[in-house]
Design a protein around this motif. Structure first.
Motif, PDB file in Angstrom:
ATOM      1  N   ALA A  20       4.966   1.181  13.202  1.00  0.00           N
ATOM      2  CA  ALA A  20       3.833   1.475  11.964  1.00  0.00           C
ATOM      3  C   ALA A  20       2.555   2.127  12.622  1.00  0.00           C
ATOM      4  O   ALA A  20       1.496   1.866  11.912  1.00  0.00           O
ATOM      5  CB  ALA A  20       3.346   0.105  11.172  1.00  0.00           C
ATOM      6  N   CYS A  21       2.726   2.684  13.622  1.00  0.00           N
ATOM      7  CA  CYS A  21       1.484   3.477  14.354  1.00  0.00           C
ATOM      8  C   CYS A  21       1.489   5.169  14.475  1.00  0.00           C
ATOM      9  O   CYS A  21       0.679   5.404  15.091  1.00  0.00           O
ATOM     10  CB  CYS A  21       1.556   2.782  15.939  1.00  0.00           C
ATOM     11  SG  CYS A  21       1.537   1.180  16.197  1.00  0.00           S
ATOM     12  N   GLU A  58      17.810   8.444  -1.303  1.00  0.00           N
ATOM     13  CA  GLU A  58      18.434   7.644  -2.431  1.00  0.00           C
ATOM     14  C   GLU A  58      17.579   6.321  -2.491  1.00  0.00           C
ATOM     15  O   GLU A  58      17.474   5.830  -3.694  1.00  0.00           O
ATOM     16  CB  GLU A  58      19.816   7.379  -2.039  1.00  0.00           C
ATOM     17  CG  GLU A  58      20.584   8.753  -2.163  1.00  0.00           C
ATOM     18  CD  GLU A  58      21.985   8.422  -2.169  1.00  0.00           C
ATOM     19  OE1 GLU A  58      22.523   7.290  -1.904  1.00  0.00           O
ATOM     20  OE2 GLU A  58      22.938   9.292  -2.031  1.00  0.00           O
ATOM     21  N   ASN A  59      17.266   5.720  -1.275  1.00  0.00           N
ATOM     22  CA  ASN A  59      16.645   4.280  -1.562  1.00  0.00           C
ATOM     23  C   ASN A  59      15.547   4.200  -0.785  1.00  0.00           C
ATOM     24  O   ASN A  59      15.655   3.630   0.441  1.00  0.00           O
ATOM     25  CB  ASN A  59      17.958   3.414  -1.279  1.00  0.00           C
ATOM     26  CG  ASN A  59      17.463   1.853  -1.491  1.00  0.00           C
ATOM     27  OD1 ASN A  59      16.610   1.546  -2.309  1.00  0.00           O
ATOM     28  ND2 ASN A  59      18.040   1.236  -0.569  1.00  0.00           N
ATOM     29  N   PRO A  60      14.575   4.856  -0.909  1.00  0.00           N
ATOM     30  CA  PRO A  60      13.276   4.488  -0.031  1.00  0.00           C
ATOM     31  C   PRO A  60      12.926   3.019  -0.094  1.00  0.00           C
ATOM     32  O   PRO A  60      13.092   2.367  -1.109  1.00  0.00           O
ATOM     33  CB  PRO A  60      11.994   5.195  -0.802  1.00  0.00           C
ATOM     34  CG  PRO A  60      12.413   5.573  -2.269  1.00  0.00           C
ATOM     35  CD  PRO A  60      14.058   5.534  -2.165  1.00  0.00           C
ATOM     36  N   ILE A  61      12.369   2.361   0.996  1.00  0.00           N
ATOM     37  CA  ILE A  61      12.135   0.973   1.010  1.00  0.00           C
ATOM     38  C   ILE A  61      10.818   0.710   1.444  1.00  0.00           C
ATOM     39  O   ILE A  61      10.391   1.340   2.413  1.00  0.00           O
ATOM     40  CB  ILE A  61      13.268   0.276   2.084  1.00  0.00           C
ATOM     41  CG1 ILE A  61      14.479   0.407   1.757  1.00  0.00           C
ATOM     42  CG2 ILE A  61      12.760  -1.181   2.362  1.00  0.00           C
ATOM     43  CD1 ILE A  61      15.680   0.067   2.764  1.00  0.00           C
ATOM     44  N   LEU A  62      10.007  -0.238   0.759  1.00  0.00           N
ATOM     45  CA  LEU A  62       8.791  -0.461   1.332  1.00  0.00           C
ATOM     46  C   LEU A  62       9.081  -1.545   2.343  1.00  0.00           C
ATOM     47  O   LEU A  62       9.594  -2.602   2.277  1.00  0.00           O
ATOM     48  CB  LEU A  62       8.146  -1.209   0.166  1.00  0.00           C
ATOM     49  CG  LEU A  62       6.596  -1.764   0.380  1.00  0.00           C
ATOM     50  CD1 LEU A  62       5.635  -0.511   0.988  1.00  0.00           C
ATOM     51  CD2 LEU A  62       5.992  -2.385  -0.844  1.00  0.00           C
ATOM     52  N   ARG A  63       8.523  -1.153   3.592  1.00  0.00           N
ATOM     53  CA  ARG A  63       8.662  -2.015   4.708  1.00  0.00           C
ATOM     54  C   ARG A  63       7.980  -3.441   4.686  1.00  0.00           C
ATOM     55  O   ARG A  63       6.814  -3.532   4.301  1.00  0.00           O
ATOM     56  CB  ARG A  63       8.138  -1.313   6.155  1.00  0.00           C
ATOM     57  CG  ARG A  63       8.777  -2.110   7.200  1.00  0.00           C
ATOM     58  CD  ARG A  63       8.042  -1.522   8.449  1.00  0.00           C
ATOM     59  NE  ARG A  63       8.341  -0.349   8.726  1.00  0.00           N
ATOM     60  CZ  ARG A  63       8.251   0.745   9.624  1.00  0.00           C
ATOM     61  NH1 ARG A  63       7.447   0.004  10.667  1.00  0.00           N
ATOM     62  NH2 ARG A  63       8.712   1.972   9.759  1.00  0.00           N
ATOM     63  N   VAL A  85       4.399  -4.782   5.421  1.00  0.00           N
ATOM     64  CA  VAL A  85       3.643  -4.482   6.500  1.00  0.00           C
ATOM     65  C   VAL A  85       2.239  -3.861   6.396  1.00  0.00           C
ATOM     66  O   VAL A  85       2.560  -2.995   5.335  1.00  0.00           O
ATOM     67  CB  VAL A  85       4.677  -3.693   7.466  1.00  0.00           C
ATOM     68  CG1 VAL A  85       3.894  -3.024   8.525  1.00  0.00           C
ATOM     69  CG2 VAL A  85       5.797  -4.344   7.820  1.00  0.00           C
ATOM     70  N   ILE A  86       1.406  -3.949   6.922  1.00  0.00           N
ATOM     71  CA  ILE A  86       0.045  -3.407   6.514  1.00  0.00           C
ATOM     72  C   ILE A  86      -0.359  -2.562   8.025  1.00  0.00           C
ATOM     73  O   ILE A  86      -0.315  -3.229   8.929  1.00  0.00           O
ATOM     74  CB  ILE A  86      -0.945  -4.336   6.448  1.00  0.00           C
ATOM     75  CG1 ILE A  86      -0.840  -5.145   5.363  1.00  0.00           C
ATOM     76  CG2 ILE A  86      -2.286  -3.729   6.340  1.00  0.00           C
ATOM     77  CD1 ILE A  86      -0.638  -4.449   4.100  1.00  0.00           C
ATOM     78  N   SER A  87      -0.459  -1.372   8.017  1.00  0.00           N
ATOM     79  CA  SER A  87      -0.677  -0.586   9.294  1.00  0.00           C
ATOM     80  C   SER A  87      -2.201  -0.905   9.608  1.00  0.00           C
ATOM     81  O   SER A  87      -2.908  -1.564   8.924  1.00  0.00           O
ATOM     82  CB  SER A  87      -0.453   0.967   8.890  1.00  0.00           C
ATOM     83  OG  SER A  87      -1.831   1.367   8.309  1.00  0.00           O
ATOM     84  N   ASP A  88      -2.442  -0.523  11.011  1.00  0.00           N
ATOM     85  CA  ASP A  88      -3.575  -0.783  11.749  1.00  0.00           C
ATOM     86  C   ASP A  88      -4.716  -0.086  10.690  1.00  0.00           C
ATOM     87  O   ASP A  88      -6.127  -0.243  10.764  1.00  0.00           O
ATOM     88  CB  ASP A  88      -3.875  -0.022  12.899  1.00  0.00           C
ATOM     89  CG  ASP A  88      -2.987  -0.946  13.775  1.00  0.00           C
ATOM     90  OD1 ASP A  88      -2.748  -2.140  13.655  1.00  0.00           O
ATOM     91  OD2 ASP A  88      -2.795  -0.514  15.062  1.00  0.00           O
ATOM     92  N   ASN A  89      -4.623   0.929   9.734  1.00  0.00           N
ATOM     93  CA  ASN A  89      -5.379   1.472   8.885  1.00  0.00           C
ATOM     94  C   ASN A  89      -5.478   0.830   7.527  1.00  0.00           C
ATOM     95  O   ASN A  89      -6.020   1.298   6.613  1.00  0.00           O
ATOM     96  CB  ASN A  89      -4.970   3.195   8.716  1.00  0.00           C
ATOM     97  CG  ASN A  89      -4.602   3.719   9.978  1.00  0.00           C
ATOM     98  OD1 ASN A  89      -5.455   3.607  11.111  1.00  0.00           O
ATOM     99  ND2 ASN A  89      -3.415   3.924  10.128  1.00  0.00           N
ATOM    100  N   GLY A  90      -4.769  -0.085   7.372  1.00  0.00           N
ATOM    101  CA  GLY A  90      -4.791  -1.048   5.861  1.00  0.00           C
ATOM    102  C   GLY A  90      -3.704  -0.157   5.045  1.00  0.00           C
ATOM    103  O   GLY A  90      -4.112  -0.421   3.693  1.00  0.00           O
ATOM    104  N   ASN A  91      -2.811   0.277   5.431  1.00  0.00           N
ATOM    105  CA  ASN A  91      -1.967   0.938   4.565  1.00  0.00           C
ATOM    106  C   ASN A  91      -0.524   0.661   4.594  1.00  0.00           C
ATOM    107  O   ASN A  91      -0.124  -0.313   5.500  1.00  0.00           O
ATOM    108  CB  ASN A  91      -1.660   2.461   4.853  1.00  0.00           C
ATOM    109  CG  ASN A  91      -3.319   3.223   4.598  1.00  0.00           C
ATOM    110  OD1 ASN A  91      -3.894   3.084   3.680  1.00  0.00           O
ATOM    111  ND2 ASN A  91      -3.617   4.041   5.560  1.00  0.00           N
ATOM    112  N   PHE A  92       0.388   0.827   3.362  1.00  0.00           N
ATOM    113  CA  PHE A  92       1.803   0.471   3.314  1.00  0.00           C
ATOM    114  C   PHE A  92       2.689   1.463   4.293  1.00  0.00           C
ATOM    115  O   PHE A  92       2.171   2.725   4.332  1.00  0.00           O
ATOM    116  CB  PHE A  92       2.079   0.326   2.032  1.00  0.00           C
ATOM    117  CG  PHE A  92       1.588  -0.644   1.236  1.00  0.00           C
ATOM    118  CD1 PHE A  92       0.892  -1.668   1.930  1.00  0.00           C
ATOM    119  CD2 PHE A  92       1.805  -0.948   0.069  1.00  0.00           C
ATOM    120  CE1 PHE A  92       0.194  -2.753   1.144  1.00  0.00           C
ATOM    121  CE2 PHE A  92       1.257  -1.984  -0.837  1.00  0.00           C
ATOM    122  CZ  PHE A  92       0.599  -2.947  -0.334  1.00  0.00           C
TER     123      PHE A  92
END
Length: 233
Positions: free
Chosen positions: A104-105, A162-167, A176-183
């Motif tokens: 996630a970086c 077909e199936n995007p997944i929110l990590r 999961v929240i990135s170092d930038n505060g995003n999904f």
């Protein structure tokens, strides 16, 4: 046959030996398990490097490695031009295009890679493929603004995922929240024959911050092999 970790170490050491010299003043440090060995080798050669050398991190992990190693810490805001950046990858194809973002970086990794005169990838043999999507099955990591993630996921389906997944986080309830505060969305497209075209299509989606496709960026890639050798592409 050596372990994956040993293969990573051999690739990392050779990449540092051949690309980081006393002439380098600004060095980008990527993220991930392979980068631990990159910093390890840099510390072993510390006395041979420029004492005023500045190291630019791409994540909290690499920032800690730089600080704990007693190296000079810098920031991409201070140093927009970097001599060389070394980073790992989740998968690298025969044209040196890569999938990154398993940690996630990838937003900061791409910024630091693009700012470098020379971008070097280090990886073990399991990350090497002919076509992206052949080895890395988790999908292309896509960083999105939180309130836009649902709409982006619908748009990704229209692009062929077909199936995007929110990590989701493993040690907490929620994403999961990135170092930038995003999904982070992981979008599997199967074999990616045309990574540049896919990258451009995803980047155009409103709410997308960055895509984990690194296309036409790496100058060289160092692959640690099972027999202990290192291939350079």
């Amino acid at each position: 046959m050596i372990s994956l970790n040993e293969a990573k170490k051999k690739a990392a050491y050779k990449a540092v030996d051949e690309n980081i010299t006393s002439e380098n003043k600004i060095i980008g440090i990527g993220s991930g398990s392979t980068i631990v060995y990159v910093v390890e080798r840099i510390l072993q050669l510390k006395n041979l490097l420029n004492k005023e050398c500045i190291f630019i991190p791409t994540s909290f992990q690499s920032r800690l490695l730089i600080i704990e190693g007693g190296l000079n810490l810098g920031d991409i805001d201070q140093y927009s031009e970097i001599d060389v950046t070394i980073d790992g990858a989740d998968e690298v194809d025969e044209n040196l295009n890569a999938i990154k973002g398993g940690g996630a970086c990838h937003l900061r990794e791409k910024l630091v890679a693009e700012a470098a005169k020379k971008f070097i990838i280090v990886a073990d043999y399991s990350k090497r493929s002919t076509t992206l999507g052949e080895k890395w099955k988790q999908g292309v990591p896509i960083e999105v603004i939180p309130f836009a993630y649902k709409r982006v996921m619908n748009s990704l389906k229209e692009l062929g995922c077909e199936n995007p997944i929110l990590r989701m986080a493993k040690a907490k309830a929620g994403p999961v929240i990135s170092d930038n505060g995003n999904f982070i969305i992981d979008a599997h497209f199967g074999l990616i024959e045309h990574p540049k075209e896919l990258l451009e299509k995803i980047k155009l989606l409103t709410g997308v911050v960055e895509v984990g496709l690194f296309v036409n960026m790496a100058k060289n890639a160092y692959f640690g092999n099972e027999d202990g050798s290192v291939d350079i592409k």
